[in-house]
Design a protein around this motif. Structure first.
Motif, short mmCIF file in Angstrom:
data_model
loop_
_atom_site.label_atom_id
_atom_site.label_comp_id
_atom_site.label_asym_id
_atom_site.label_seq_id
_atom_site.Cartn_x
_atom_site.Cartn_y
_atom_site.Cartn_z
N LEU A 1 0.83 -1.21 0.00
CA LEU A 1 0.00 0.00 0.00
C LEU A 1 0.87 1.26 0.00
CD1 LEU A 1 -2.84 -0.97 2.49
CD2 LEU A 1 -3.10 -0.44 0.06
N ARG A 2 1.93 1.23 0.79
CA ARG A 2 2.83 2.39 0.87
C ARG A 2 3.46 2.66 -0.49
NH1 ARG A 2 6.15 0.52 4.68
NH2 ARG A 2 4.57 0.88 6.26
N ALA A 3 3.82 1.62 -1.21
CA ALA A 3 4.44 1.79 -2.53
C ALA A 3 3.43 2.23 -3.59
CB ALA A 3 5.10 0.48 -2.97
N GLU A 4 2.21 1.72 -3.51
CA GLU A 4 1.20 1.99 -4.54
C GLU A 4 0.47 3.31 -4.36
OE1 GLU A 4 0.43 0.26 -7.28
OE2 GLU A 4 1.90 -1.30 -6.88
N ASP A 58 -11.39 13.01 0.11
CA ASP A 58 -11.85 13.08 -1.27
C ASP A 58 -12.25 11.71 -1.84
OD1 ASP A 58 -9.12 12.32 -1.18
OD2 ASP A 58 -8.93 12.78 -3.32
N GLN A 59 -12.14 10.66 -1.05
CA GLN A 59 -12.45 9.32 -1.54
C GLN A 59 -13.88 8.92 -1.18
OE1 GLN A 59 -9.16 7.52 0.48
NE2 GLN A 59 -7.98 7.35 -1.40
N ASP A 60 -14.54 8.27 -2.10
CA ASP A 60 -15.90 7.79 -1.93
C ASP A 60 -15.84 6.32 -1.50
OD1 ASP A 60 -18.44 6.55 -2.40
OD2 ASP A 60 -18.95 8.14 -3.82
N GLU A 61 -16.21 6.05 -0.27
CA GLU A 61 -16.12 4.70 0.28
C GLU A 61 -16.94 3.69 -0.52
OE1 GLU A 61 -16.49 3.01 4.75
OE2 GLU A 61 -18.31 3.95 3.95
N GLY A 104 -4.34 -0.34 -3.53
CA GLY A 104 -3.50 0.84 -3.68
C GLY A 104 -3.78 1.58 -4.98
N GLN A 105 -3.93 0.84 -6.06
CA GLN A 105 -4.23 1.46 -7.35
C GLN A 105 -5.58 2.16 -7.32
OE1 GLN A 105 -3.83 -1.96 -9.91
NE2 GLN A 105 -1.60 -1.88 -9.90
N LEU A 106 -6.55 1.56 -6.63
CA LEU A 106 -7.88 2.16 -6.55
C LEU A 106 -7.90 3.41 -5.67
CD1 LEU A 106 -10.04 -1.08 -6.21
CD2 LEU A 106 -9.91 0.46 -8.19
N PRO A 112 -5.83 9.08 -7.02
CA PRO A 112 -6.79 9.99 -7.66
C PRO A 112 -6.81 9.82 -9.18
CG PRO A 112 -4.89 11.20 -6.80
CD PRO A 112 -4.74 9.77 -6.36
N THR A 113 -5.72 9.35 -9.76
CA THR A 113 -5.68 9.16 -11.21
C THR A 113 -6.56 8.02 -11.66
OG1 THR A 113 -3.74 7.74 -10.94
CG2 THR A 113 -3.34 10.06 -11.45
N HIS A 114 -6.94 7.17 -10.71
CA HIS A 114 -7.80 6.04 -11.05
C HIS A 114 -9.22 6.51 -11.34
CE1 HIS A 114 -9.54 2.08 -11.10
NE2 HIS A 114 -10.46 2.51 -10.25
#
Length: 159
Positions: free
Chosen positions: A72-75, A98-101, A151-153, A156-158
């Protein structure tokens, strides 16, 4: 079945609803753990092999936790906050504002990763959006895969 009902009802199990659930489970399973199994387990727990088993298990769970945290730290650095990482088989991943659970949970499911929101564990307290991450039942490869996808999800670019 009929001889066990009076025995169970005489045990203080709490509310009648809980007693009913225990009875249903008892009837489904059909029996309690036998005396010989209990004695065998007690002997195993006295032996040095049990301590070795606990030590190995603890080391493996720490390795799994470290895999999840490092991945997670890396991603997705800075996209979440972690708590409870020293508490056992689970940790809490707190989402950034800013994340939608709900969207994260849905998108993760589409990627084959099932997430459990912390709100499902709370009845009377409303907490900030967070995910309970369990890792004890995963292989190392599964832990790495799931943490990478999560991590990818989180990026913000996702979106």
């Amino acid at each position: 079945r009929t001889y066990i009902n009076p025995l169970i009802k005489n045990v203080a199990l709490g509310p009648p609803e809980l007693q009913r659930k225990v009875l249903e489970l008892w009837h489904t399973v059909g029996r309690s753990v036998g005396v010989s199994e209990q004695l065998g387990l007690a002997e195993f727990m006295k032996a040095p092999a049990f301590l070795r088993h606990l030590r190995r298990s603890r080391q493996e769970y720490q390795t799994l936790r470290d895999i999840v945290l490092e991945t997670l730290r890396a991603e997705a650095p800075g996209r979440y906050r972690i708590s409870g990482e020293h508490a056992g088989f689970h940790l809490i991943l707190w989402l950034s504002p800013d994340q939608d659970e709900n969207m994260l949970i849905h998108e993760a499911e589409q990627q084959g990763v099932v997430l459990q929101p912390l709100r499902h564990c709370c009845r009377e307290i409303k907490l900030a959006p967070a995910i309970v991450l369990g890792f004890a039942a995963l292989t190392r490869a599964q832990a790495k895969y799931a943490a990478r996808k999560l991590g990818q999800l989180l990026l913000p670019t996702h979106r």
